[in-house]
Scaffold this active site. Structure first.
Site, PDB file in Angstrom:
ATOM      1  N   LYS A  46       0.849  -1.199   0.000  1.00  0.00           N
ATOM      2  CA  LYS A  46       0.000   0.000   0.000  1.00  0.00           C
ATOM      3  C   LYS A  46       0.881   1.244   0.000  1.00  0.00           C
ATOM      4  O   LYS A  46       1.877   1.303   0.740  1.00  0.00           O
ATOM      5  CB  LYS A  46      -0.896  -0.032   1.241  1.00  0.00           C
ATOM      6  CG  LYS A  46      -1.950   1.060   1.287  1.00  0.00           C
ATOM      7  CD  LYS A  46      -2.821   0.920   2.543  1.00  0.00           C
ATOM      8  CE  LYS A  46      -3.913   1.960   2.608  1.00  0.00           C
ATOM      9  NZ  LYS A  46      -4.725   1.843   3.843  1.00  0.00           N
ATOM     10  N   SER A  58      -9.675   1.813   2.795  1.00  0.00           N
ATOM     11  CA  SER A  58      -8.778   2.560   1.939  1.00  0.00           C
ATOM     12  C   SER A  58      -7.741   1.692   1.217  1.00  0.00           C
ATOM     13  O   SER A  58      -7.169   2.147   0.232  1.00  0.00           O
ATOM     14  CB  SER A  58      -8.052   3.631   2.751  1.00  0.00           C
ATOM     15  OG  SER A  58      -7.208   3.049   3.718  1.00  0.00           O
ATOM     16  N   SER A  65      -9.953  -0.325   7.023  1.00  0.00           N
ATOM     17  CA  SER A  65      -9.313  -0.161   5.712  1.00  0.00           C
ATOM     18  C   SER A  65      -8.603  -1.396   5.177  1.00  0.00           C
ATOM     19  O   SER A  65      -8.229  -1.421   4.002  1.00  0.00           O
ATOM     20  CB  SER A  65      -8.329   1.006   5.744  1.00  0.00           C
ATOM     21  OG  SER A  65      -9.021   2.221   5.678  1.00  0.00           O
TER      22      SER A  65
END
Lengths: 96, 468
Positions: B78, B153, B177
């Site tokens: 990420k 996210s 997330s």
């Protein structure tokens, strides 16, 4: 519940330059969000809970450590938006 | 299996160990899927140009006798986790051209293990959102239906793993997330116990809530990745050492808070959830009703504490030392111009909200009350987890929604209703795929969420394996 003047003041405190459209939009969003999160007003604050906090300070020795290989100092200097030699050029804030 | 990129990490690891395949084979298989689908899915913001060199290095390390199960395994990272010398943007214009000056501790551990980093995955800007629509670089699409969101996210990481563009990924979880995109994309996602994994080198959002964790295809993979990245770190004062995970647990009592499932949940999701409870029963677990009286307040508490901490953490972006820097008429104007141009609308909204709840006159009414409710919530969870091994709920009340469907912020926030609690209480929580639901002729993944006592990750893995 929240006025345009409140939003403008918050933008100033938040250091955000917002246009009129966004201010109007936030006025609307804030009313809905604050109404929702306002549910917490029903909670009774119990003093004993704060005393029971499990948080404690974690200290370390005040010595320099190298946390990554290579010249990390140089890579931090390289990130300066306006660099002169090893200095970060900033705006003059004190005037005569 | 024809596509090596679809193997679990554990399966691939065995094939690597036996010499049946090489890391280079795995990396090329993932790259093939990236070339085929990343333009549409937008899972990766950047695919690194040295992936083959990394794979060859891993193969060379194996030839020299190294044998970590992650050696040569292609992972997606990420883009709010720092890898030294590479760009890290948090999917924000503010950090678009920023280069990391050091490795996050989780990255350092993965490098020691020999994992291959395929690239940086998309996210909601500064991890703020539940759909990856808030990325400054366009939304990530769901591989199961490209008209739908991948969740957020950590949507890029979830989409990459689900589409065979990596064997596993790292995500971060502040209010769901990792778990929400895992649920939407049909993979396993773990939010570890608060402090179990070091946050050194993660771009901070809500510091009392943030954790990094694995996003993978199997429970075994989740345990492997978690065991590799966990542990106390002198660079993160909130990190702790937990007891080692064990492999022989069997959850006996599973608590279900029925009072939270009465409304607002998609009927098909609820049916799928109930069917997985039957599976758990068939494995010998007892399902019991539990009460969590403060849980209905969790989302309100979260949307006070999280913006308060986010606005504080993002105060560091001033255009003076790094990141975007614009000039205005004065110093204050420099800040305001830089921050307005660098941050997107949702980030600006949360900064404003955080500033409001922390401001004089409102602090007691919002932040003070939220902190008290948070303590109460944690007590209730701790109490319930004395009598049950895990708590089960759906991970998200619905399957993945369509891109652009949720236009007002509050309706987007409501998707987090079951996930935020574990961040507020610090408990570990896991999402595992269960029976999908059909929408417009397409199977959409659904997840069941398990929550365990602090340090109870192994109990989560054991519960997950019963429905896997």
């Amino acid at each position: 519940m929240i006025s345009k003047a409140d939003i403008e003041k918050l933008a100033e405190l938040s250091r955000l330059k917002l246009d009129e459209n966004e201010i109007a939009g936030l006025e609307k969003d804030f009313s809905a969000i604050l109404e929702y999160v306002g549910q917490v007003s029903a909670v009774t604050v119990d003093g004993s809970r704060e005393a029971a906090s499990q948080l404690h300070n974690v200290m370390r020795d005040d010595v320099a450590v190298q946390n990554a290989p290579g010249n990390t100092r140089e890579s931090l200097l390289e990130a300066f938006p306006r660099r002169e030699g090893d200095y970060d050029v900033v705006r003059q804030i004190i005037e005569k | 299996m024809d596509d090596l990129a679809r193997l679990s990490i554990t399966e691939a690891s065995k094939k690597l160990a036996s010499g049946e395949i090489t890391s280079l084979d795995l990396v090329r298989a993932c790259k093939k899927n990236i070339d085929a689908r990343n333009a549409e899915l937008n899972a990766y913001l950047e695919v690194f140009d040295d992936i083959e060199e990394q794979a060859k290095e891993a193969d060379a390390r194996r030839a020299r006798g190294e044998s970590h199960p992650l050696l040569g395994i292609p992972l997606a990272i990420k883009d709010n986790i720092l890898i030294q010398g590479r760009r890290v943007s948090a999917a924000s214009k503010m950090l678009e051209n920023y280069t990391a000056s050091y490795d996050a501790t989780v990255i350092k551990k993965l490098k020691e293990a020999g994992a291959v980093f395929m690239g940086r995955t998309n996210l909601d800007e500064f991890a703020m959102g539940g759909s990856t629509e808030n990325s400054a670089f366009g939304p990530t699409h769901n591989p199961h239906d490209e008209a739908r969101v991948a969740g957020g996210s950590s949507g890029g990481s979830a989409s990459a793993v689900a589409a065979g563009m990596a064997l596993g990924a790292l995500g971060t979880d502040t209010g769901g997330s990792i778990r929400e995109p895992a649920s939407f994309c049909g993979i396993v996602g773990l939010k570890p116990t608060y402090g179990a994994v070091s946050r050194h080198g993660l771009i901070a959002m809500g510091s009392s809530l943030d954790q990094a964790g694995p996003m993978v295809r199997t429970l075994e993979d989740a345990q492997l990745l978690f065991d590799t990245i966990r542990g106390r770190d002198p660079f993160d004062s909130t990190s702790i050492n937990l007891r080692p995970t064990t492999y022989d647990l069997q959850p006996k009592r599973i608590g279900v808070p029925r009072h939270l499932l009465q409304k607002g949940i998609d009927e098909d999701v609820l049916r799928s959830f109930n069917a997985s409870l039957d599976t758990l029963k068939a494995h010998g677990a007892e399902i019991v009703d539990i009460e969590l009286p403060s849980a209905p307040l969790a989302l309100a508490v979260y949307y006070i504490i999280m913006p308060a901490e986010s606005s504080t953490n993002l105060a560091r972006f001033d255009g003076v030392r790094y990141g975007l820097s614009l000039s205005g008429d004065s110093l204050v104007d420099d800040y305001a111009k830089t921050r307005a141009a660098g941050f997107g609308p949702e980030v600006r909204r949360r900064i404003m909200l955080g500033t409001y709840v922390l401001s004089a006159g409102y602090y007691d009414a919002y932040y003070g009350k939220a902190t008290a409710a948070r303590a109460k919530l944690r007590e209730e969870y701790d109490d319930v987890l004395k009598s049950v091994d895990v708590i089960a709920t759906p991970t998200v009340p619905s399957p993945a929604f369509k891109i652009g469907e949720k236009s007002d912020p509050l309706s987007m926030y409501l998707a987090d209703i079951f996930t935020v609690t574990a961040n507020l209480t610090g408990h570990p929580a896991l999402s595992v795929p269960i029976t999908p639901v059909m929408r417009e002729g397409k199977d959409l993944p659904v997840g069941i969420q398990f929550t365990a006592a602090h340090g109870g990750e192994d109990m989560l893995f054991a519960a997950g394996k019963m429905v896997e």
